[in-house]
Design a protein around this motif. Structure first.
Motif, mmCIF file in Angstrom:
data_model
loop_
_atom_site.group_PDB
_atom_site.id
_atom_site.type_symbol
_atom_site.label_atom_id
_atom_site.label_comp_id
_atom_site.label_asym_id
_atom_site.label_seq_id
_atom_site.Cartn_x
_atom_site.Cartn_y
_atom_site.Cartn_z
ATOM 1 N N SER A 114 -8.851 12.384 -9.750
ATOM 2 C CA SER A 114 -8.717 12.037 -7.944
ATOM 3 C C SER A 114 -7.550 12.424 -7.462
ATOM 4 C CB SER A 114 -8.252 9.997 -8.817
ATOM 5 O OG SER A 114 -9.216 9.830 -9.313
ATOM 6 N N GLN A 115 -7.448 12.010 -5.614
ATOM 7 C CA GLN A 115 -6.688 12.854 -4.828
ATOM 8 C C GLN A 115 -5.855 11.833 -4.707
ATOM 9 O OE1 GLN A 115 -9.248 15.452 -2.786
ATOM 10 N NE2 GLN A 115 -7.336 16.787 -1.996
ATOM 11 N N ILE A 116 -4.613 11.211 -4.322
ATOM 12 C CA ILE A 116 -4.276 10.182 -3.696
ATOM 13 C C ILE A 116 -3.023 10.620 -3.545
ATOM 14 C CG2 ILE A 116 -3.092 8.060 -4.758
ATOM 15 C CD1 ILE A 116 -4.499 8.602 -7.687
ATOM 16 N N PHE A 117 -2.800 10.141 -1.753
ATOM 17 C CA PHE A 117 -1.844 9.896 -0.977
ATOM 18 C C PHE A 117 -0.365 8.331 -1.769
ATOM 19 C CE2 PHE A 117 -5.041 10.603 2.135
ATOM 20 C CZ PHE A 117 -5.218 11.769 1.932
ATOM 21 N N THR A 118 0.544 9.136 -2.015
ATOM 22 C CA THR A 118 1.236 8.080 -2.091
ATOM 23 C C THR A 118 2.538 8.130 -0.702
ATOM 24 O OG1 THR A 118 3.871 8.921 -3.443
ATOM 25 C CG2 THR A 118 1.417 9.871 -4.576
ATOM 26 N N LEU A 119 2.846 7.155 -0.896
ATOM 27 C CA LEU A 119 3.438 6.431 0.728
ATOM 28 C C LEU A 119 4.643 5.813 0.008
ATOM 29 C CD1 LEU A 119 0.213 5.873 1.686
ATOM 30 C CD2 LEU A 119 1.857 6.621 2.661
ATOM 31 N N PRO A 120 6.129 5.587 0.503
ATOM 32 C CA PRO A 120 6.853 4.619 -0.448
ATOM 33 C C PRO A 120 6.766 3.562 0.476
ATOM 34 C CG PRO A 120 7.652 6.215 2.185
ATOM 35 C CD PRO A 120 6.510 6.517 1.553
ATOM 36 N N PHE A 171 -2.899 0.961 -4.080
ATOM 37 C CA PHE A 171 -2.907 0.082 -4.259
ATOM 38 C C PHE A 171 -1.114 -0.145 -4.428
ATOM 39 C CE2 PHE A 171 -2.559 3.585 -8.056
ATOM 40 C CZ PHE A 171 -3.126 4.882 -7.245
ATOM 41 N N GLY A 172 -0.834 -0.605 -5.748
ATOM 42 C CA GLY A 172 1.132 -0.846 -5.932
ATOM 43 C C GLY A 172 1.835 -1.187 -4.917
ATOM 44 N N PHE A 175 3.336 3.365 -3.072
ATOM 45 C CA PHE A 175 2.517 2.968 -3.338
ATOM 46 C C PHE A 175 1.417 3.995 -3.487
ATOM 47 C CE2 PHE A 175 0.838 2.245 1.481
ATOM 48 C CZ PHE A 175 1.692 2.750 2.280
ATOM 49 N N TYR A 176 -0.106 3.618 -3.064
ATOM 50 C CA TYR A 176 -0.700 5.094 -3.669
ATOM 51 C C TYR A 176 -2.459 4.465 -2.277
ATOM 52 C CZ TYR A 176 2.389 5.782 -6.602
ATOM 53 O OH TYR A 176 3.461 6.369 -7.606
#
Lengths: 253, 253
Positions: B109-115, B88-89, B57-58
């Protein structure tokens, strides 16, 4: 306003059939048994008004309940028309303790009323129930995503086609007959249409898909033709499998 | 597709500012520290597609992300345009492990993605977090109720007026200037309008409420006049206090 009220013999038994309550504790069921009431409400009567302080939530035993909001200039926006088995008023728990819509009987209805406090206690003490409630809410959110999409992209005849297709509940025959669950004025309101728009759109749908309308019966000669016409302007799978099959989506932690 | 990816120094610090994560466990933060990534994505690039299996997710650090679905006939329905700070997600958790919409960068865009798995573990083991997530979801549902109501009852100029009023964030002066957050084509898509409908509606809004439009700046001469014109066809309080003030709605168990 309300015709009668009595302690129900079977409110708990009725609620137990709802998967949302499958993991509720004995304490919850004991509270429900002592504090739930069954009420009878005539068609057109109000149950509560948008903004009222909320102390009870409701489960429909028989009938139909219309949820709506009224704008400052007095126009009514129908949020949903709920059938037997559905809950309403429970979201007031998350919304400052007031109802976020008004509720009125669309037909004479038999309803269980239960204290919000029991729901609150159970959420605080039963994590499994909180997760079930998250699942239920995610399902509602998904339906709303679809509703917003449809109001944006589908034409009025396609939206009526979608309403009719959902009544077939995945009937495997290509030809079938369905019955409208409530009157056409209410269906128009549920779909956010003026009655005259609804009439024109229904006629166009009939011309385009060869359905036959006799009173509240709709004879569908070809489900393929109806779904091809309707579902081309929708991002869901045909017959909305991604909306209806909530069981398969249940989170397993 | 994605310009770069690196282990972020401050993903955890950034997430900690989001009230949704206020009650997360040390275990969750340790997982996030080791498994989160920061990515940079160019305008117009896809992050994932509706139906893709969801493992991450983000959270948006900077920029704007467009969430949308595509119908069978190829038309795009914009679900939302999210600003920095939004997630989101994450709902894929409740929807069979697939994304229920596509996500694309509306701006670089600068985004963090996480499990997703970290979220799943935390929900299963931390009831306080599950309740916070219920609150967040109830807030989203309330906004969707409003969106459906607006698409039904408000005219196109009123919906643009509503979009502009929300940019004022309750400015106390009766006259003020706001800046459109992204380009007009995207605003039209966010509001579910064709670009030509949007242009006509914006002109009508200008004529009715005396706003001045200069590029992406909107000069509001009278907030009262704008809100009177816009909010008469809405069931929320003026300035949407019942939509925006999510803090006061937080459930306390």
């Amino acid at each position: 306003m309300i015709l009668g009220s009595k302690a129900p013999k079977h409110a708990g038994h009725f609620l137990e059939k709802n998967p949302l309550f499958a993991q509720c504790s004995d304490r919850f069921w004991a509270e429900i048994a002592s504090s739930s009431r069954e009420i009878f409400i005539e068609k057109g009567r109000l149950l509560f008004v948008h903004g009222d302080p909320a102390e009870r939530f409701y489960v429909i035993n028989t009938g139909w309940i219309k949820l709506y909001r009224e704008t400052l200039d007095g126009t009514q926006a129908v949020i949903d028309i709920l059938p037997a088995g559905e809950l309403f008023g429970e979201h007031s728990l998350f919304n400052g303790g007031v109802y976020t819509y008004s509720a009125e009987a669309a037909e004479g209805s038999q309803i269980f009323t239960l204290p919000i406090q029991s729901l609150k206690n159970e959420l605080a003490q039963n994590p499994a129930f909180a997760l079930d409630m998250l699942n239920a809410m995610a399902g509602q959110k998904k339906k709303q995503d679809n509703e917003i999409e449809h109001r944006t992209l589908q034409t009025a005849p396609q939206r009526i086609g979608c309403f009719i297709l959902r009544l077939t509940q995945g009937d495997e025959n290509n030809a079938c007959t369905v019955h409208l669950p409530y009157d056409k004025t209410l269906i128009a309101a549920r779909l956010g249409m003026q009655p005259e728009t609804f009439s024109r759109a229904l006629k166009k749908l009939k011309d385009e898909t060869d359905i036959e309308i006799k009173g509240s019966s709709i004879e569908i000669k070809s489900l393929d033709k109806l779904s091809e016409y309707t579902c081309s302007a929708c991002s869901s799978d045909i017959f909305c499998l991604d909306v209806e099959d909530t069981d398969k989506d249940h989170i397993e932690l």
